[in-house]
Motif scaffolding. Sequence first.
Motif, PDB file in Angstrom:
ATOM      1  N   UNK A  56       5.530  17.618 -37.407  1.00 42.04           N
ATOM      2  CA  UNK A  56       5.298  16.893 -36.159  1.00 42.04           C
ATOM      3  C   UNK A  56       5.130  15.416 -36.520  1.00 42.04           C
ATOM      4  N   UNK A  57       5.958  14.534 -35.935  1.00 43.59           N
ATOM      5  CA  UNK A  57       5.871  13.109 -36.291  1.00 43.59           C
ATOM      6  C   UNK A  57       4.451  12.559 -36.157  1.00 43.59           C
ATOM      7  N   UNK A  58       4.133  11.638 -37.068  1.00 47.76           N
ATOM      8  CA  UNK A  58       2.846  10.929 -37.082  1.00 47.76           C
ATOM      9  C   UNK A  58       1.657  11.810 -37.481  1.00 47.76           C
ATOM     10  N   UNK A  59       1.939  13.004 -37.986  1.00 45.40           N
ATOM     11  CA  UNK A  59       0.875  13.888 -38.447  1.00 45.40           C
ATOM     12  C   UNK A  59       1.119  14.291 -39.890  1.00 45.40           C
ATOM     13  N   UNK A  60       0.033  14.524 -40.593  1.00 44.61           N
ATOM     14  CA  UNK A  60       0.060  14.820 -42.020  1.00 44.61           C
ATOM     15  C   UNK A  60       0.576  16.232 -42.288  1.00 44.61           C
ATOM     16  N   UNK A  61       1.300  16.364 -43.355  1.00 46.07           N
ATOM     17  CA  UNK A  61       1.809  17.637 -43.850  1.00 46.07           C
ATOM     18  C   UNK A  61       0.628  18.521 -44.270  1.00 46.07           C
ATOM     19  N   UNK A  62       0.560  19.732 -43.744  1.00 44.57           N
ATOM     20  CA  UNK A  62      -0.563  20.628 -44.021  1.00 44.57           C
ATOM     21  C   UNK A  62      -0.710  21.000 -45.480  1.00 44.57           C
ATOM     22  N   UNK A  98     -11.362  26.200 -62.018  1.00 42.61           N
ATOM     23  CA  UNK A  98     -10.038  26.347 -61.425  1.00 42.61           C
ATOM     24  C   UNK A  98     -10.171  27.178 -60.151  1.00 42.61           C
ATOM     25  N   UNK A  99      -9.177  27.074 -59.294  1.00 44.09           N
ATOM     26  CA  UNK A  99      -9.190  27.763 -58.010  1.00 44.09           C
ATOM     27  C   UNK A  99      -8.814  29.223 -58.178  1.00 44.09           C
ATOM     28  N   UNK A 100      -9.667  30.106 -57.652  1.00 50.88           N
ATOM     29  CA  UNK A 100      -9.342  31.531 -57.582  1.00 50.88           C
ATOM     30  C   UNK A 100      -8.811  31.860 -56.187  1.00 50.88           C
ATOM     31  N   UNK A 101      -9.389  31.235 -55.160  1.00 52.34           N
ATOM     32  CA  UNK A 101      -8.856  31.381 -53.804  1.00 52.34           C
ATOM     33  C   UNK A 101      -9.228  30.154 -52.986  1.00 52.34           C
ATOM     34  N   UNK A 102      -8.352  29.835 -52.045  1.00 52.62           N
ATOM     35  CA  UNK A 102      -8.547  28.690 -51.173  1.00 52.62           C
ATOM     36  C   UNK A 102      -8.061  29.085 -49.784  1.00 52.62           C
ATOM     37  N   UNK A 103      -8.929  28.927 -48.800  1.00 49.84           N
ATOM     38  CA  UNK A 103      -8.568  29.171 -47.411  1.00 49.84           C
ATOM     39  C   UNK A 103      -8.712  27.862 -46.662  1.00 49.84           C
ATOM     40  N   UNK A 104      -7.665  27.472 -45.940  1.00 49.06           N
ATOM     41  CA  UNK A 104      -7.700  26.246 -45.157  1.00 49.06           C
ATOM     42  C   UNK A 104      -7.443  26.605 -43.698  1.00 49.06           C
ATOM     43  N   UNK A 105      -8.336  26.160 -42.833  1.00 42.31           N
ATOM     44  CA  UNK A 105      -8.198  26.340 -41.390  1.00 42.31           C
ATOM     45  C   UNK A 105      -7.845  24.994 -40.788  1.00 42.31           C
ATOM     46  N   UNK A 106      -6.655  24.913 -40.220  1.00 40.03           N
ATOM     47  CA  UNK A 106      -6.184  23.669 -39.613  1.00 40.03           C
ATOM     48  C   UNK A 106      -6.665  23.645 -38.166  1.00 40.03           C
ATOM     49  N   UNK A 107      -7.626  22.784 -37.884  1.00 39.51           N
ATOM     50  CA  UNK A 107      -8.264  22.743 -36.560  1.00 39.51           C
ATOM     51  C   UNK A 107      -7.558  21.829 -35.580  1.00 39.51           C
ATOM     52  N   UNK A 108      -7.010  20.708 -36.085  1.00 37.21           N
ATOM     53  CA  UNK A 108      -6.327  19.714 -35.248  1.00 37.21           C
ATOM     54  C   UNK A 108      -5.243  19.068 -36.092  1.00 37.21           C
ATOM     55  N   UNK A 109      -4.173  18.582 -35.449  1.00 39.61           N
ATOM     56  CA  UNK A 109      -3.203  17.803 -36.214  1.00 39.61           C
ATOM     57  C   UNK A 109      -3.887  16.573 -36.823  1.00 39.61           C
ATOM     58  N   UNK A 110      -3.618  16.337 -38.097  1.00 34.46           N
ATOM     59  CA  UNK A 110      -4.259  15.233 -38.813  1.00 34.46           C
ATOM     60  C   UNK A 110      -3.345  14.002 -38.762  1.00 34.46           C
ATOM     61  N   UNK A 111      -3.826  12.907 -38.165  1.00 34.35           N
ATOM     62  CA  UNK A 111      -2.969  11.731 -38.007  1.00 34.35           C
ATOM     63  C   UNK A 111      -2.666  11.035 -39.333  1.00 34.35           C
TER      64      UNK A 111
END
Length: 155
Positions: A56-62, A98-111
């Motif tokens: 989505x233009x103007x928003x950061x890549x997840x 080091x990372x064993x697991x990572x969960x990311x919840x995208x709540x809003x588009x990041x400008x």
Amino acid sequence: MSDTEKIAIQDLYGSLYRHCFGCGPDNEHGWHIKSYLHGNEVIAHFTPHPAYTGGVPENLYGGLLAAILDCHGTAAAAAFYHIAQGFQLGKEPLVRCVTASLTVNYRKPTPMGQELELLARLVSIEGRKVNLELAVRIGDTQYCDGTMLAVRVKE
């Protein structure tokens, strides 16, 4: 500001662990994310290059959000683990996690085009495992959050 708040955790990594693209101080092409201990939180600031736009233009890549939380989280885990062992940052060699697991919840588009604040808070340490809560915000608005299970690297 205390002495530990002035030290970037990544700058304390031993020579074997200083090459990470996201946070390695010795990677000449990397992002050089710097995370700092502030009381019971670890905080970093990062302004992504405009090339990291998302679908989505103007928003950061997840994927970039996940990557910077990965680097920031493992630095935070190392600092929290180090302190839990009775050590002080900058005094003894820093352990590496080091990372064993990572969960990311995208709540809003990041400008795009704004400085991001990365946060990490310790949830628990169980043996070599470090559990964290993570977040990315701009000002008072939180754009994503997540959890990380990091594991201390065996020497």
